[in-house]
Design an enzyme around this catalytic site. Sequence first.
Site, PDB file in Angstrom:
ATOM      1  N   GLY A 127       0.824  -1.206   0.000  1.00 26.91           N
ATOM      2  CA  GLY A 127       0.000   0.000   0.000  1.00 26.91           C
ATOM      3  C   GLY A 127       0.854   1.250   0.000  1.00 26.91           C
ATOM      4  O   GLY A 127       1.768   1.380   0.810  1.00 26.91           O
ATOM      5  N   GLY A 162      -0.503   4.405   0.294  1.00 28.87           N
ATOM      6  CA  GLY A 162      -1.288   5.523   0.826  1.00 28.87           C
ATOM      7  C   GLY A 162      -0.427   6.276   1.826  1.00 28.87           C
ATOM      8  O   GLY A 162       0.805   6.185   1.817  1.00 28.87           O
ATOM      9  N   TYR A 163      -1.088   7.030   2.708  1.00 29.63           N
ATOM     10  CA  TYR A 163      -0.338   7.849   3.669  1.00 29.63           C
ATOM     11  C   TYR A 163       0.586   6.988   4.526  1.00 29.63           C
ATOM     12  O   TYR A 163       1.755   7.319   4.730  1.00 29.63           O
ATOM     13  CB  TYR A 163      -1.307   8.595   4.588  1.00 29.63           C
ATOM     14  CG  TYR A 163      -2.141   9.645   3.897  1.00 29.63           C
ATOM     15  CD1 TYR A 163      -1.572  10.837   3.462  1.00 29.63           C
ATOM     16  CD2 TYR A 163      -3.500   9.458   3.683  1.00 29.63           C
ATOM     17  CE1 TYR A 163      -2.335  11.813   2.835  1.00 29.63           C
ATOM     18  CE2 TYR A 163      -4.272  10.428   3.066  1.00 29.63           C
ATOM     19  CZ  TYR A 163      -3.683  11.604   2.639  1.00 29.63           C
ATOM     20  OH  TYR A 163      -4.444  12.555   2.019  1.00 29.63           O
ATOM     21  N   ALA A 164       0.082   5.857   5.047  1.00 34.97           N
ATOM     22  CA  ALA A 164       0.858   5.051   6.000  1.00 34.97           C
ATOM     23  C   ALA A 164       2.009   4.319   5.310  1.00 34.97           C
ATOM     24  O   ALA A 164       3.163   4.394   5.744  1.00 34.97           O
ATOM     25  CB  ALA A 164      -0.069   4.051   6.700  1.00 34.97           C
ATOM     26  N   GLU A 166     -18.043  17.140   3.407  1.00 33.58           N
ATOM     27  CA  GLU A 166     -17.046  17.763   2.515  1.00 33.58           C
ATOM     28  C   GLU A 166     -17.511  17.691   1.063  1.00 33.58           C
ATOM     29  O   GLU A 166     -17.315  18.628   0.285  1.00 33.58           O
ATOM     30  CB  GLU A 166     -15.683  17.086   2.694  1.00 33.58           C
ATOM     31  CG  GLU A 166     -15.076  17.372   4.059  1.00 33.58           C
ATOM     32  CD  GLU A 166     -13.572  17.130   4.132  1.00 33.58           C
ATOM     33  OE1 GLU A 166     -13.124  16.059   3.684  1.00 33.58           O
ATOM     34  OE2 GLU A 166     -12.844  18.001   4.644  1.00 33.58           O
ATOM     35  N   ASP A 220      -5.484   2.518   7.726  1.00 39.13           N
ATOM     36  CA  ASP A 220      -6.909   2.179   7.880  1.00 39.13           C
ATOM     37  C   ASP A 220      -7.174   0.707   8.168  1.00 39.13           C
ATOM     38  O   ASP A 220      -8.311   0.347   8.504  1.00 39.13           O
ATOM     39  CB  ASP A 220      -7.676   2.584   6.609  1.00 39.13           C
ATOM     40  CG  ASP A 220      -7.757   4.087   6.463  1.00 39.13           C
ATOM     41  OD1 ASP A 220      -7.476   4.801   7.443  1.00 39.13           O
ATOM     42  OD2 ASP A 220      -8.100   4.561   5.367  1.00 39.13           O
ATOM     43  N   ALA A 273      -5.655  10.600   8.057  1.00 36.84           N
ATOM     44  CA  ALA A 273      -4.363  10.720   7.375  1.00 36.84           C
ATOM     45  C   ALA A 273      -3.278  11.033   8.410  1.00 36.84           C
ATOM     46  O   ALA A 273      -2.156  10.520   8.332  1.00 36.84           O
ATOM     47  CB  ALA A 273      -4.435  11.836   6.328  1.00 36.84           C
ATOM     48  N   GLN A 274      -3.642  11.852   9.391  1.00 32.35           N
ATOM     49  CA  GLN A 274      -2.678  12.291  10.415  1.00 32.35           C
ATOM     50  C   GLN A 274      -2.089  11.096  11.175  1.00 32.35           C
ATOM     51  O   GLN A 274      -0.871  10.982  11.319  1.00 32.35           O
ATOM     52  CB  GLN A 274      -3.452  13.190  11.372  1.00 32.35           C
ATOM     53  CG  GLN A 274      -2.639  14.016  12.302  1.00 32.35           C
ATOM     54  CD  GLN A 274      -3.571  14.749  13.296  1.00 32.35           C
ATOM     55  OE1 GLN A 274      -3.292  14.746  14.477  1.00 32.35           O
ATOM     56  NE2 GLN A 274      -4.642  15.336  12.855  1.00 32.35           N
ATOM     57  N   LYS A 331      -7.455  23.651   6.947  1.00 30.48           N
ATOM     58  CA  LYS A 331      -7.524  22.408   6.163  1.00 30.48           C
ATOM     59  C   LYS A 331      -6.455  22.441   5.054  1.00 30.48           C
ATOM     60  O   LYS A 331      -5.820  21.430   4.757  1.00 30.48           O
ATOM     61  CB  LYS A 331      -8.939  22.245   5.587  1.00 30.48           C
ATOM     62  CG  LYS A 331      -9.108  21.042   4.665  1.00 30.48           C
ATOM     63  CD  LYS A 331      -9.498  19.758   5.361  1.00 30.48           C
ATOM     64  CE  LYS A 331      -9.202  18.509   4.565  1.00 30.48           C
ATOM     65  NZ  LYS A 331     -10.185  18.042   3.660  1.00 30.48           N
TER      66      LYS A 331
HETATM   67  P1  NAD Z   1     -18.168   8.223   8.954  1.00 34.66           P
HETATM   68  O1  NAD Z   1     -18.350   6.881   9.545  1.00 34.66           O
HETATM   69  O2  NAD Z   1     -17.389   9.227   9.700  1.00 34.66           O
HETATM   70  O3  NAD Z   1     -19.609   8.860   8.629  1.00 34.66           O
HETATM   71  C1  NAD Z   1     -20.626   8.118   7.992  1.00 34.66           C
HETATM   72  C2  NAD Z   1     -21.985   8.748   8.285  1.00 34.66           C
HETATM   73  O4  NAD Z   1     -22.969   7.962   7.617  1.00 34.66           O
HETATM   74  C3  NAD Z   1     -22.334   8.748   9.782  1.00 34.66           C
HETATM   75  O5  NAD Z   1     -22.818  10.016  10.139  1.00 34.66           O
HETATM   76  C4  NAD Z   1     -23.410   7.669   9.881  1.00 34.66           C
HETATM   77  O6  NAD Z   1     -24.373   7.930  10.893  1.00 34.66           O
HETATM   78  C5  NAD Z   1     -24.051   7.718   8.489  1.00 34.66           C
HETATM   79  N1  NAD Z   1     -24.710   6.456   8.130  1.00 34.66           N
HETATM   80  C6  NAD Z   1     -24.229   5.199   8.306  1.00 34.66           C
HETATM   81  N2  NAD Z   1     -25.134   4.288   7.860  1.00 34.66           N
HETATM   82  C7  NAD Z   1     -26.192   4.990   7.387  1.00 34.66           C
HETATM   83  C8  NAD Z   1     -27.432   4.633   6.798  1.00 34.66           C
HETATM   84  N3  NAD Z   1     -27.784   3.360   6.591  1.00 34.66           N
HETATM   85  N4  NAD Z   1     -28.290   5.609   6.433  1.00 34.66           N
HETATM   86  C9  NAD Z   1     -27.958   6.915   6.598  1.00 34.66           C
HETATM   87  N5  NAD Z   1     -26.809   7.310   7.164  1.00 34.66           N
HETATM   88  C10 NAD Z   1     -25.921   6.370   7.544  1.00 34.66           C
HETATM   89  O7  NAD Z   1     -17.554   7.949   7.495  1.00 34.66           O
HETATM   90  P2  NAD Z   1     -16.808   8.925   6.475  1.00 34.66           P
HETATM   91  O8  NAD Z   1     -17.406  10.262   6.478  1.00 34.66           O
HETATM   92  O9  NAD Z   1     -16.716   8.167   5.210  1.00 34.66           O
HETATM   93  O10 NAD Z   1     -15.354   9.031   7.084  1.00 34.66           O
HETATM   94  C11 NAD Z   1     -14.530   7.858   7.208  1.00 34.66           C
HETATM   95  C12 NAD Z   1     -13.301   8.158   8.073  1.00 34.66           C
HETATM   96  O11 NAD Z   1     -12.480   9.118   7.414  1.00 34.66           O
HETATM   97  C13 NAD Z   1     -13.698   8.764   9.410  1.00 34.66           C
HETATM   98  O12 NAD Z   1     -12.809   8.291  10.392  1.00 34.66           O
HETATM   99  C14 NAD Z   1     -13.524  10.234   9.180  1.00 34.66           C
HETATM  100  O13 NAD Z   1     -13.248  10.938  10.373  1.00 34.66           O
HETATM  101  C15 NAD Z   1     -12.335  10.267   8.219  1.00 34.66           C
HETATM  102  N6  NAD Z   1     -12.420  11.473   7.382  1.00 34.66           N
HETATM  103  C16 NAD Z   1     -11.804  12.599   7.863  1.00 34.66           C
HETATM  104  C17 NAD Z   1     -11.878  13.773   7.137  1.00 34.66           C
HETATM  105  C18 NAD Z   1     -11.198  15.017   7.679  1.00 34.66           C
HETATM  106  O14 NAD Z   1     -10.508  14.919   8.685  1.00 34.66           O
HETATM  107  N7  NAD Z   1     -11.355  16.169   7.063  1.00 34.66           N
HETATM  108  C19 NAD Z   1     -12.557  13.827   5.909  1.00 34.66           C
HETATM  109  C20 NAD Z   1     -13.179  12.661   5.443  1.00 34.66           C
HETATM  110  C21 NAD Z   1     -13.104  11.486   6.203  1.00 34.66           C
END
Ligand code: NAD
Length: 402
Positions: free
Chosen positions: A8, A10-12, A165, A298, A315-316, A375
């Site tokens: 992989g 990716g970041y790691a 986002e 991950d 990523a951090q 960001k």
């Molecule tokens: P997440 O798990 O953080 O969020 C998924 C969302 O989908 C949750 O709010 C959940 O309640 C909802 N959900 C789940 N099942 C559902 C359903 N059946 N119906 C409706 N809603 C549902 O996932 P993500 O946003 O893909 O992020 C993944 C990881 O990546 C996380 O750890 C996140 O913190 C990280 N991430 C960080 C950043 C950042 O730091 N800027 C940006 C993107 C992702």
Amino acid sequence: MQEIVVLGAGYAGLKTVVSLQKKSGDFHITLVDMNDYHCEATEIHEVAAGSVDRDKISYPIADVIHSNKVKFIQDQVTHIDKDQQVVTLKAQGQIKYDYLVVALGFVSETFGIKGAMENALQMVNIDTAEAVHNHILDRMKAYQTTKDPDDLKLVICGAGFTGIELAGAFVDERARYAQIAGVDPKEIQIICVEAAPKILPMFKEEMANYAIDLLDKLDVQLKLGCMIKEIQPGKVLYSTSKDSEELESITTSTIVWTTGVSGSPVMEDSGFKARRGRVIVADDLRDPDHDNVYIIGDVAAFMDKSSDRPFPTTAQIAIAMGEHVAKNLDHQLQGQATENFSFKSAGTVASVGNTRGLGVVGSTNLKGYPASFMKKIIMNKSLMDIGGLKEVFAKGRFDLYH
Ligand code: NAD
């Protein structure tokens, strides 16, 4: 000569390689990835919306590896045999290792929801993100003849960081989509369907409420308390009550799936003790069952002892893990003891379009423009951490002032 295989880029994984290749010793590194480029995965929502081109968030792996110390193999990892110390690749057969670093990243989590994989667009890498953008362009162009309002509707499933986002990036591009479709920007609907009654549970209520207000101001329809149960072609079906089996629905031509991620399926397929593709790693980031195998990014769950829960995958933490593993491998190669990993998050920030965002850094809440600024600083830092100055100058975000 000891053979270190890193799976992989990716970041790691890539951080492990760029740190380890600087060290001296009798070792050689083989790095394997499906792609010959590294992607800034935290920015794929921008490619999905079409705010930036794929090249802006990726760079060739060859740019950052030292070819005298590292061999790069472009292929897909299908299996890891820890007893034989062999990795199987889809096209190029098997490779042997003395030490292994598994950093295979994430896949989309559908929680077994019917039709989610088949009928929704995924958001896991540059290719899937680009497919989202191309799909939107197709629907906007098609609207000129279909006049079907569903072609103007962008539905995001899940309002986690990725969903928010993505919604913010769609807002930035709304006027462009409208121009292609030949409609007023107000007619482009952006809808987020979220199961939970609140969003962003990692933040205090004030910040979560700020996010809700911001999305509202930007004319993003946030449908809270709507648990998605099924995705049919052109239709999202959800339940608003635990007590009723009745489903409500939204019809749309564009459904994007962002309800969370799990670690690579290779983990479970290879017999690692993984849950949703993540292995609870030892304090020094090794697989608890194999002294010569590190698991990071991950596919790893590293326990936060203060909360007794794994740190969120970001990523951090992935970059910090990569750096630590390079140090521990160096120790192991020199017959020294490994060191335990420790992590303190510097904060979490999400963008909502190019000039707004929200997050927490230390104990400071950041809202609006300062969060967006932060960001971009974070992205520049991750480019610097792995790609160095060359990639920062080529891909960095310098539109910090507006
Ligand atoms: P997440 O798990 O953080 O969020 C998924 C969302 O989908 C949750 O709010 C959940 O309640 C909802 N959900 C789940 N099942 C559902 C359903 N059946 N119906 C409706 N809603 C549902 O996932 P993500 O946003 O893909 O992020 C993944 C990881 O990546 C996380 O750890 C996140 O913190 C990280 N991430 C960080 C950043 C950042 O730091 N800027 C940006 C993107 C992702």
